[in-house]
Design an enzyme around this catalytic site. Structure first.
Site: not given
Ligand code: SAM
Length: 245
Positions: A87, A114, A152, A167
């Site tokens: 994220p 996490e 795509r 698109d």
């Molecule tokens: N503690 C982290 C933070 O707040 O940045 C969030 C960890 S999340 C619960 C677990 C995993 O989900 C991340 O390491 C990532 O690989 C994936 N993930 C979560 N949200 C994502 C997003 N918006 N885009 C891409 N991957 C995501």
């Protein structure tokens, strides 16, 4: 083009790529997708991929060693890119998908818990990708999104030549409205212009509707557009009509 996905839940991908456009691309050999179990790259008897965070806090963090080993094992020489799904990454969009499709191999690392030990971002990857401003419980759904959107843009994957170019987001516009049979449904009529047979008129109507939709739903896309001047007349028309409403 080849995708390698590194995950602790390889079973999540069973079936997800077998149908539709990606399924056909796999059958035709236009794309290859390999899913790797991160636990296969551990060296302890518990196949441990996570550990407690230094500094103290709730939850677990993914260890760096299995991730480094997995990437080093699957990354091919030449034109490959490695991304951590996170994220905290840069926002994945159509331009990023098109750029990724120009490489021969894309390796996607799915985080869990996490998150992932920071040394993976510092040393191992070419970038971090976020699919939106929300937190998923794992990178796997994000990997599915990335593989679909990138595929795509791989030549020969989307059937009708050039249709990806029409698109949403191509030319920074949302797509125009589409209609099919029946001509009338529950009193809702298909716009008359689409039966006119006048291709120039239809093209103008579609362009105007695409602009209208973009002005209404995603005005941010119109800022700093390269070909904005071509649409100035239509935008003026739209602005005047909106004033009258
Ligand atoms: N503690 C982290 C933070 O707040 O940045 C969030 C960890 S999340 C619960 C677990 C995993 O989900 C991340 O390491 C990532 O690989 C994936 N993930 C979560 N949200 C994502 C997003 N918006 N885009 C891409 N991957 C995501």
């Amino acid at each position: 083009m080849r995708f390698d996905i590194i995950t602790i839940f390889p079973e999540m991908f069973a079936g997800v790529f077998s149908a539709g456009i990606v399924g056909k691309a796999l059958d035709k050999g236009r794309v290859e997708i390999a899913v790797h179990d991160l636990r296969d790259y551990t060296r302890d008897k518990h196949r441990q991929v996570d550990d407690r965070p230094f500094g103290g806090q709730e939850g677990m963090v993914m260890k760096p060693e299995p991730i480094f080993r997995a990437v080093e094992a699957v990354r091919r020489d030449g034109d490959s890119r490695v991304y951590l799904l996170s994220p905290q990454g840069s926002r994945f969009d159509s331009a990023a998908a098109e750029e990724m499709a120009s490489h021969r191999q894309v390796v996607l690392i799915c985080g869990r818990y996490e998150g992932v030990d920071e040394r993976v971002s510092e040393r191992l990857v070419d970038g971090e990708i976020s699919i939106g401003d929300y937190v998923l419980s794992g990178g796997e759904p994000a990997a599915v999104v990335v593989v679909d959107a990138v595929s795509r843009f791989v030549p020969g994957v989307v059937g009708k030549a050039g249709s990806v170019r029409n698109d949403s987001f191509a030319d920074s516009l949302l797509d125009f409205p589409q209609y099919t049979r029946p001509r009338e449904f529950r009193g809702l009529k298909v716009p008359q212009v689409l039966f006119s047979g006048d291709h120039r008129k239809i093209a103008r109507w579609r362009r105007k509707k695409a602009l209208e939709k973009t002005v209404r739903a995603r005005p941010d896309l119109l800022e700093g557009r390269a070909n904005a001047s071509e649409d100035e007349d239509l935008l003026e028309e739209i602005r005047n009509e909106r004033k009258d409403q």
